[in-house]
Design an enzyme around this catalytic site. Structure first.
Site, PDB file in Angstrom:
ATOM      1  N   GLU A  57       0.825  -1.213   0.000  1.00 19.18           N
ATOM      2  CA  GLU A  57       0.000   0.000   0.000  1.00 19.18           C
ATOM      3  C   GLU A  57       0.862   1.268   0.000  1.00 19.18           C
ATOM      4  O   GLU A  57       0.364   2.350   0.311  1.00 19.18           O
ATOM      5  CB  GLU A  57      -0.946   0.025   1.216  1.00 19.18           C
ATOM      6  CG  GLU A  57      -1.820  -1.195   1.404  1.00 19.18           C
ATOM      7  CD  GLU A  57      -2.881  -1.384   0.329  1.00 19.18           C
ATOM      8  OE1 GLU A  57      -2.936  -0.583  -0.621  1.00 19.18           O
ATOM      9  OE2 GLU A  57      -3.645  -2.356   0.450  1.00 19.18           O
ATOM     10  N   HIS A  84     -12.464  -4.052   3.485  1.00 24.48           N
ATOM     11  CA  HIS A  84     -11.022  -4.256   3.602  1.00 24.48           C
ATOM     12  C   HIS A  84     -10.442  -3.769   4.944  1.00 24.48           C
ATOM     13  O   HIS A  84      -9.864  -4.566   5.674  1.00 24.48           O
ATOM     14  CB  HIS A  84     -10.318  -3.565   2.417  1.00 24.48           C
ATOM     15  CG  HIS A  84      -8.825  -3.620   2.467  1.00 24.48           C
ATOM     16  ND1 HIS A  84      -8.023  -3.378   1.377  1.00 24.48           N
ATOM     17  CD2 HIS A  84      -7.953  -3.861   3.483  1.00 24.48           C
ATOM     18  CE1 HIS A  84      -6.756  -3.492   1.713  1.00 24.48           C
ATOM     19  NE2 HIS A  84      -6.682  -3.782   2.994  1.00 24.48           N
TER      20      HIS A  84
HETATM   21  P1  13P Z   1       1.282  -5.539   3.215  1.00 28.77           P
HETATM   22  O1  13P Z   1       1.754  -6.796   3.931  1.00 28.77           O
HETATM   23  O2  13P Z   1       1.911  -5.405   1.847  1.00 28.77           O
HETATM   24  O3  13P Z   1       1.490  -4.324   4.072  1.00 28.77           O
HETATM   25  O4  13P Z   1      -0.266  -5.701   2.949  1.00 28.77           O
HETATM   26  C1  13P Z   1      -1.155  -5.853   4.015  1.00 28.77           C
HETATM   27  C2  13P Z   1      -2.434  -5.145   3.794  1.00 28.77           C
HETATM   28  O5  13P Z   1      -3.146  -4.902   4.749  1.00 28.77           O
HETATM   29  C3  13P Z   1      -2.827  -4.726   2.423  1.00 28.77           C
HETATM   30  O6  13P Z   1      -3.854  -3.793   2.471  1.00 28.77           O
HETATM   31 ZN    ZN Z   2      -5.080  -3.967   4.271  1.00 34.55          ZN
END
Ligand code: 13P
Ligand code: ZN
Length: 268
Positions: free
Chosen positions: A118, A213
Site C-alpha cells: 500500500e 477491507h
Molecule cells: P502488506 O503486507 O503489503 O502491508 O499488505 C497488508 C495489507 O493490509 C494490504 O492492504
Molecule cells: Zn489492508
C-alpha cells in the site's frame, strides 16, 4: 547501524510505532500480514542518518509525490506481521528516503525490507496532506473486524449515515473523531485506483473505511491514530452487540450529539 540506533529521538518514535503494532495484533485487527504503517520521520533524522547509502535498487513511484521530496519515512514491510513489527521493527520494516524530485525512493536502513504493497496509498496520502499545508506524519492502516463488517452493510455504505450511526453509539466517538469516517469504495489491495479514491476522501476526513477491507487514520501522533480507530471500533461493537441481543440501538439523539460541539470545542 549506529547512525540510526544512536539517534535517541528517532528510536523513541520507532518504539512508539512498535507499541502500536503490538496493540493492533492484540486487538485482533492484524491477521497474518494485515495492516501497514508509515511515519514521516524527516524531523527526527540526523545528518549522518540522512546520508546513509541505498541498500537496494532505487524504486520508481507510479505517482510523483513532490511535497515529500527529500523526506524520510519508517514503513512496515510487505508481507510482514504486526506482531513481529512489535518485537523487531527493523526486521519487519525499513527507513526510506524519497528522491528530491519525488519520483522514486531508496531503502536506507536497516535492512532491505521492501515496503508495504500500500506504499502508493500511504505516500499519496502524506503528499496530499502536505500539499494542503498539514504537518501530518502518520498513516495507520489496519483491519478491525467490526468496522469492516459494517462496510458490508448496505444502509451504511454512505459516509454521512455511517458516521452519524457510529457517533451516536457513545459520546467519545463524536469527541475523538470529530470529522467522522469516510467510506472509500472497494478497489483491490495495493491498487492505484484505491490510492486515488483514498486521496479524494482525505479532503474531508482523517479516518477512512476501505470498503470490505480495512481502516486508515492520519494524524500527527501514532498513539492518537490508534485511539481514534479504537474509539470507532468500540462504537461498531456497541451497535453489533445490541443487534445480537435482538434490538436496534436507540443511539444518541441529534440534540445530544450537537450539544457536544460547544462543550468540547469540536469543529461542527
Ligand atoms: P502488506 O503486507 O503489503 O502491508 O499488505 C497488508 C495489507 O493490509 C494490504 O492492504
Ligand atoms: Zn489492508
Amino acid at each position: 547501524m549506529d547512525a540510526i540506533r544512536n539517534n535517541k529521538k528517532l528510536m523513541a518514535e520507532i518504539e512508539r510505532i512498535a507499541e502500536v503494532a503490538g496493540y493492533l495484533w492484540t486487538k485482533g485487527w492484524a491477521e497474518r500480514n494485515g495492516g501497514n504503517i508509515s511515519v514521516n520521520i524527516t524531523n527526527l533524522m540526523d545528518e549522518e542518518g540522512k546520508a546513509l547509502p541505498a541498500l537496494a535498487p532505487t524504486r520508481q513511484l507510479n505517482e510523483t509525490v513532490p511535497f515529500l521530496g527529500g523526506n524520510f519515512f519508517y514503513v512496515t514491510g510487505t508481507g510482514k506481521r504486526m506482531r513481529y513489527v512489535a518485537q523487531a521493527p527493523f526486521e519487519n520494516g525499513s527507513i526510506i528516503r524519497i528522491a528530491p524530485d519525488g519520483t522514486s525512493f531508496d531503502i536506507i536502513a536497516e535492512q532491505p525490507v521492501g515496503p508495504t504493497m500500500e506504499i502508493h496509498s500511504h505516500l499519496m496520502m502524506h503528499n496530499y496532506l502536505r500539499s494542503i499545508g498539514r504537518q501530518t506524519t502518520v498513516v495507520l492502516h489496519t483491519h478491525p473486524t467490526d468496522l469492516i463488517g459494517l462496510s458490508h452493510c448496505k444502509p451504511y455504505k454512505d459516509s454521512t449515515t455511517l458516521t452519524r450511526m457510529l457517533w451516536s453509539m457513545i459520546p467519545e466517538a463524536r469527541i475523538v473523531v470529530p470529522k467522522g469516517i469516510g467510506l472509500v469504495p472497494y478497489a483491490h489491495p495495493g491498487s492505484m485506483e484505491l490510492a486515488y479514491a483514498t486521496i479524494k476522501q482525505l479532503e474531508k476526513y482523517d479516518m477512512l473505511l476501505w470498503e470490505k477491507h480495512g481502516v486508515l487514520a492520519v494524524g500527527d501522533d501514532i498513539i492518537d491514530c490508534f485511539d481514534a480507530i479504537d474509539t470507532m471500533s468500540k462504537s461498531a461493537q456497541i451497535y453489533f452487540n445490541a443487534r445480537w441481543a435482538g434490538f436496534e440501538p436507540e443511539g444518541m439523539t441529534h440534540e445530544q450529539l450537537e450539544e457536544l460541539v460547544p462543550v468540547f470545542n469540536l469543529p461542527s
